[in-house]
Design an enzyme around this catalytic site. Sequence first.
Site: not given
Length: 217
Positions: A51-53, A56, A70, A79, A82-83
């Site tokens: 859960h890096c904002k 990369f 993810h 992306g 998603p939920q």
Amino acid sequence: MNILIISDNQFIKENMIRIFNNHNLKYNIVESKDIDLHNIDSKYELIISAHCKKIFPPKLVNSFRCINIHPGLNPYNRGYYPQAFSLINKLPIGATIHEIDEKLDHGPIIFQEEVVIESIDTSFSLYNKIIKKEIELFENNFDSIINNSYEVIPPKNEGNLNLKKDFKELCKLDLNNVDTFENHINILKALTFDKYKNAYFIDKNEDKIYINLKLSK
């Protein structure tokens, strides 16, 4: 083994610390604001995005073994949030651990597991179920992930991608929109996340009126 974990989620961070400490492995855990992703120390053998904002950069994913934890069931609703989109478009949701390539939530799948959407779920309740599943999935497969002894599975297809701007567009409700009541409720479910002000409409006085949905059995 030197491992770098980048996390901006408190629940995920606390559990990653617990898991790594239980295994007596050397690691460094940081928030994305505290590290330059374009200048990572070469000592690291594995970099975990938990859960890096930040996304990369290509140089990073091509120079290190990078994996992502993810909150979605790739390739569906890749992306952002998603939920939320799964509550609207009915595509499957769950937790995925995958290798990172140059595209967003796109790399080969290491492990994944679906989470069932219940009629009472909002984006917030569903997200909480998913992050618990992420930790469970990571912990149950810890050794093979760390030791790179897993076999990857390519995504079934390219799937679909939702960006932050797509979510922002959802937030403004069109009072003249004609649809089924079920679809309207699903949009409000998707935009209800704890105390965040997401869904809104503009009233006749040009005021922004926010809506949160509360569901109970």
